[in-house]
Design an enzyme around this catalytic site. Structure first.
Site, PDB file in Angstrom:
ATOM      1  N   ASP A   8       0.856  -1.180   0.000  1.00 59.15           N
ATOM      2  CA  ASP A   8       0.000   0.000   0.000  1.00 59.15           C
ATOM      3  C   ASP A   8       0.896   1.235   0.000  1.00 59.15           C
ATOM      4  O   ASP A   8       1.845   1.316   0.785  1.00 59.15           O
ATOM      5  CB  ASP A   8      -0.896   0.022   1.235  1.00 59.15           C
ATOM      6  CG  ASP A   8      -1.967  -1.054   1.186  1.00 59.15           C
ATOM      7  OD1 ASP A   8      -2.138  -1.669   0.119  1.00 59.15           O
ATOM      8  OD2 ASP A   8      -2.623  -1.284   2.219  1.00 59.15           O
ATOM      9  N   ASP A 129     -15.042  -4.489  -1.646  1.00 62.72           N
ATOM     10  CA  ASP A 129     -14.606  -4.056  -0.317  1.00 62.72           C
ATOM     11  C   ASP A 129     -15.845  -3.785   0.539  1.00 62.72           C
ATOM     12  O   ASP A 129     -16.610  -2.862   0.241  1.00 62.72           O
ATOM     13  CB  ASP A 129     -13.764  -2.774  -0.411  1.00 62.72           C
ATOM     14  CG  ASP A 129     -12.555  -2.929  -1.319  1.00 62.72           C
ATOM     15  OD1 ASP A 129     -12.019  -4.054  -1.398  1.00 62.72           O
ATOM     16  OD2 ASP A 129     -12.144  -1.935  -1.950  1.00 62.72           O
TER      17      ASP A 129
END
EC number: 5.3.1.16
Length: 237
Positions: A8, A129
């Site tokens: 990330d 998500d």
């Protein structure tokens, strides 16, 4: 099943968030390129990159860095985070990215999703998500009224070939993945499933492998050394 290590990116650095909270981030490796290189050397065939700056802003922010990883390491990468225009999708794929992951766009811009799938086929994946059953968008900041099952059904109808399922409540927690959700999705869909969020040890990898899904994304557990990436990759060969 393939094991996909994750990076990330915030401010050009590798970080990990806790349950998607931008205020709870840990610096895991200052140099994204160095971290990606270590993953390749461990045997990773695919690396998962997320532009968290882009997810928050609504457009790619770390494009140059992402394409540098692809070019210098000659490794397959999949990229998500803030990709909400065909121009960004094209820039990534033209730059050598193997798969582009759409999240917010899959909810808010179905026409863009259809255009991307029609043009790039299985190079397009969708991020599912969710938290408490409902899809979250815009860097997991906004809750939608779309249930994850409804989204998956829509994606299959459109022709999406790969979905990345993340239970946000598990992400970055090292509490183990949501196995029951993966089983449920596999029972109702023929789409390739990549599990993401919560992997804490090699036993979790074994459990996911037994489901016969496409892939498992592992992030924090690699950085904390709770999972040896090379061992996990060899287990799934």
């Amino acid at each position: 099943m393939i094991v996909i290590p994750a990076i990330d990116i915030i401010d050009g650095m590798a970080v990990r968030l806790y349950q998607g909270d931008y205020n709870k981030k840990d610096l895991m490796g200052e140099d994204v390129l160095k971290v990606a290189k270590s993953f390749k050397e461990a045997g990773a065939k695919l690396i998962h990159l997320v532009d968290l700056d882009g997810a928050k802003k609504g457009e790619l922010v770390n494009l140059e860095l992402i394409l540098r990883v692809v070019k210098e390491l000659e490794v397959d990468v999949e990229v998500g985070g803030g990709i909400r225009s065909f121009k960004d999708i094209k820039s990534l794929i033209d730059g050598g990215v193997s798969r582009v992951i759409l999240g917010t766009a899959a909810i808010e811009d179905k026409e863009l999703l259809r255009q991307a799938v029609d043009t790039y086929k299985d190079k397009i994946a969708v991020a599912v998500d969710f938290k408490d059953g409902y899809i979250h968008t815009r860097g997991w900041i906004s809750k939608s009224d779309v249930h994850y099952i409804d989204l998956i059904n829509d994606m299959e109808a459109i022709g999406v070939k790969n979905i990345i399922i993340t239970d946000i409540s598990k992400d970055g927690t090292l509490e183990g993945p949501n196995i029951n959700i993966m089983k449920e999705v596999k029972s109702i869909s023929n789409i390739d499933i990549t599990a993401s969020g919560g992997v804490k040890n090699i036993d979790n990898i074994k459990d996911l492998k037994e489901l016969n899904i496409y892939g498992a994304i592992v992030g924090k557990a690699i950085y904390s050394k709770d999972v040896n990436l090379e061992e996990a990759i060899n287990l799934c060969k």
